[in-house]
Design an enzyme around this catalytic site. Structure first.
Site, PDB file in Angstrom:
ATOM      1  N   ALA B  16       0.823  -1.208   0.000  1.00 55.01           N
ATOM      2  CA  ALA B  16       0.000   0.000   0.000  1.00 55.01           C
ATOM      3  C   ALA B  16       0.859   1.261   0.000  1.00 55.01           C
ATOM      4  CB  ALA B  16      -0.930  -0.012   1.218  1.00 55.01           C
ATOM      5  N   GLY B  18       4.458   1.320  -0.391  1.00 56.82           N
ATOM      6  CA  GLY B  18       5.542   1.240  -1.356  1.00 56.82           C
ATOM      7  C   GLY B  18       5.120   1.580  -2.775  1.00 56.82           C
ATOM      8  N   LYS B 106       7.896  -0.118  11.808  1.00 58.97           N
ATOM      9  CA  LYS B 106       7.834   0.102  13.263  1.00 58.97           C
ATOM     10  C   LYS B 106       8.158  -1.163  14.039  1.00 58.97           C
ATOM     11  CE  LYS B 106       2.906   0.032  12.438  1.00 58.97           C
ATOM     12  NZ  LYS B 106       2.979   0.257  10.972  1.00 58.97           N
ATOM     13  N   GLU B 191      -7.867  -4.795   9.410  1.00 58.18           N
ATOM     14  CA  GLU B 191      -7.416  -5.983   8.716  1.00 58.18           C
ATOM     15  C   GLU B 191      -8.361  -7.156   8.992  1.00 58.18           C
ATOM     16  OE1 GLU B 191      -4.413  -6.142   7.035  1.00 58.18           O
ATOM     17  OE2 GLU B 191      -3.742  -4.120   7.545  1.00 58.18           O
ATOM     18  N   LYS B 206       4.842   1.692  18.301  1.00 58.27           N
ATOM     19  CA  LYS B 206       5.005   3.133  18.081  1.00 58.27           C
ATOM     20  C   LYS B 206       5.366   3.842  19.382  1.00 58.27           C
ATOM     21  CE  LYS B 206       1.876   3.061  14.125  1.00 58.27           C
ATOM     22  NZ  LYS B 206       0.450   3.152  13.731  1.00 58.27           N
ATOM     23  N   GLY B 309      -2.662   4.917   5.834  1.00 56.39           N
ATOM     24  CA  GLY B 309      -3.061   5.200   4.457  1.00 56.39           C
ATOM     25  C   GLY B 309      -1.846   5.194   3.568  1.00 56.39           C
TER      26      GLY B 309
END
Lengths: 454, 454
Positions: B16, B18, B106, B191, B206, B309
């Protein structure tokens, strides 16, 4: 304790921000050395008056009224004097003597930025100015670095704490401008001479700096359209609230699409505008600042925090000092952009936005049709209209002050017309408002405000 | 067009994020070159499957399933594969072959960050990871550079878009967790296997990255206290609203003062918490993220935007690529901190915060006194109490379903007790809650939630 290389740091100016910077440099010396990878040795503080009263006490032996010796042989020079001269000359001297420089001087950068950046480029020096655009809010690095691979479309900033404090209090208390200004002056939120803030000069300087970064373009200060908040009164604030808006002094920096004749350009402007109460900027209260950024890929971003204050701004300055020191130790030249876009700065007339026009009109048949016709002829399309009868003020000359309300019909019945427009070109709008003002049916153009944020 | 030096850029991963990075590198090549001062030549894209369907179409000749040749001879390597291996090995190979690296990984940084940063330090390479902590929101540079001269006291972040979307919809619609999760999955906000999000694993990674930066300390992932949102139900959301709160999954990174025996330490934790509706974090809706930072000098700052996103995150990645290119051209080594503070990460038991405890108790004399006594014995001080009678549910076994409400007194009268505490130590609180659960007068501990943000 680690044995670090020493870097000589000179400070020019010890006012509200400068005295806090000096105090923090001394108090947190060990911790700052660990952060920077270098001992930051404060070698001197140039001041105007050795005996001035300061927010924090500074070691007398560091103070001097002569900046010259500090400008040669320092590794980092921090300029917090403010104003154009001698700040400009001193900064250029420091750069040419091989120092990296940190400044919070928005007036200087907005007027002589290119000269200073060019001088630094020539010698590979670094110029840091995080504190110059929005006080403690980190906005320079995000715009210059984080968004460097994106295309910024628009910035809307609340970048002046004094005016936001005044407008926020007017909104919260239903108070008049002059009363809140006096209150702000008493509390230290406004200067004795508030011109730079309330007339938008301070915001315009910051807008020029933000737009320069966001659009990779030199923005001369005289190309920034500027209006202040002195015309905003209690009635306008009340009417805005009634319509679901709040009035904010905004710095708007916007990319304008090109057309057949011209390429892309930008608009940079400062004015009080209506902002929807649901917009994140509407929740910025008191003397706080916020910068709302819309970018092509990143979407909407907002940066919020204290836009002024000595110790808050000192945080941004010290972040720059540590960054300069790290880079000094790591080696390599200061980083600038290779090629600037140099977009044209469009005049305000080319901007399109929505407007809210408030008129006092005669309350008789045909008036709305006449007003609507003038707008339509001027290419201004109406989105919403609200018409209300104006009740005569008690004590109005046309009725005896003690007459019962029901009997107090004025001699000439009047109505208030609040017109929300679709997006229109500023030039069309201002021409149309001039025609409205001349019209027989319009008693008075009460206000014309832009609507921003949608 | 300016004739720039060419830099070879390799991309590992075309999911998404890359695929959007590749598309923007190709589409905005001229503009990016002007920003970077170098032509960014995309030399190859390593993918798992040459024929996979992608969000954007990529030139077939750039795709390869073998990353190895891309890891030598590239100036900048962008790692967007995700996961630990082969990402870790590939990044280390690229660093040791002389490349600067950009990653959004992350999971990798939270588990192998020190190894990667050390490898980069050894060879003077740069590591950029703006997209790893909060998607498109610029937060790495502000923490690492802008606040480098300040002392961060606390970070409260909404750093997971999926859980914020779910909690926000539950709050807005009064819906149950499972229903909103299904809706989020249908809309692509969650997901198919939502574990990493709803159990707080993503937020914990994070949090470890943010705390490492803010406190100059290596934060092992297993020292991050983690609770997810699967236990949050409609009743808890409703009760929170009733009390003026909203429930948010927060990543809290906090500096804890030292005492006689120990020095300063930090706490890093992820859990759903009650946030006052007037707090800026309460207004973060949908899948948006925000990071609220409290620093000693700068005061309160907030950074807001899209936390996920493909194209939004690509903005942060490209900002890193341009930064890496600029530094590559300017020369000098990558910048790291000289000495890290290496504060201890305290166990959750040492944290103090406020709590809201909801109990179902027998509705008879003396119950409140008993409960208050248990709290007092446990060093938990009561700030507010609200007791309400629990109306039996229609269809409750103790009354016929069709009995009139007035006649439906339950066999055992029950009450709901909502207790707000003053700040208490987590260890005291959890011991006390265990004792409450065992008490004869307590039917059920409905929920225990921390209150954050004051």
């Amino acid at each position: 304790m680690t044995d670090y290389r020493r870097l000589r740091v000179a400070l020019l100016g010890a006012g509200a921000v400068g005295s806090q910077v000096a105090a923090l440099l001394l108090r947190h010396a060990d911790e700052l050395a660990d952060r920077a990878g270098a001992t930051l040795e404060l070698v001197g503080i140039a001041v105007r008056d050795l005996d001035a009263t300061r927010d924090v006490e500074l070691p007398r032996e560091l103070l001097t009224t002569d900046p010259e010796p500090l400008l040669v042989g320092s590794d980092i020079v921090i300029e917090l004097m403010g104003g154009i001269e001698p700040a400009r000359t001193n900064l250029l001297q420091a750069i040419n003597a091989g120092a990296d420089v940190v400044t919070a001087n928005k007036a200087l950068l907005a007027t002589h930025g290119p000269e200073i950046f060019d001088a630094a480029d020539q010698v590979g020096a670094q110029v840091y100015y995080e504190a110059a655009a929005a006080g403690a809010i980190p906005i320079i690095r995000p715009l210059r670095d984080s968004l460097a691979g994106d295309r910024v479309q628009r910035i809307m900033g609340i970048v002046n704490g004094t005016t936001n404090y005044i407008l926020d209090r007017m909104d919260a208390e239903g108070a008049e401008f002059a009363d809140v200004l006096a209150q702000a002056q008493a509390l230290g939120f406004a200067e004795a001479d508030p011109t730079a803030d309330v007339e938008g000069y301070d915001a315009a300087q910051k807008a020029a700096i933000l737009a320069s970064l966001a659009f990779h373009t030199t923005v001369p200060l005289d190309k920034v359209h500027r209006e202040g908040i002195t015309a905003i009164d209690k009635d306008m604030i009340d009417a805005a609230r009634h319509a679901g808006y709040v009035i904010k002094l905004l710095a708007v920096c916007e990319r304008l699409p090109g057309d057949d004749d011209t390429g892309e350009s930008i608009s940079v402007r400062v004015y009080p505008a209506l902002v929807d109460r649901a917009h994140p900027l509407a929740s910025v209260h008191g003397a706080n600042n916020a910068v709302f950024v819309q970018a092509e890929a990143a979407g909407d971003l907002m940066f919020y925090g204290a836009g002024a204050g000595g110790v808050q701004t000192a945080s941004a300055v010290l972040g720059d000092v540590v960054s300069a020191a790290r880079r000094h130790i790591a080696g390599g030249k200061g980083v600038g952009e290779s090629t600037r876009a140099n977009l044209a700065v469009a005049p305000i007339g080319r901007v399109t936005t929505r407007y809210q026009i408030t008129l006092e009109v005669d309350d008789r048949p045909g008036v709305l049709a006449t007003v609507a016709g003038i707008l339509s002829d001027g290419h201004v399309s109406i989105a919403t209209v609200e018409q209300t009868v104006i009740e005569p003020a008690p004590g109005s000359p046309v009725t005896p002050a003690d007459a019962p309300a029901a009997a107090s019909a004025p001699a000439i019945p009047m109505a208030r017309l609040v017109i929300g427009t679709h997006r229109a070109r500023e030039q069309h709008l201002s021409d149309t408002v001039a025609r409205l003002a001349e019209s027989d049916v319009v008693e008075r153009v009460v206000s014309v405000l832009r609507v921003e944020g949608d």
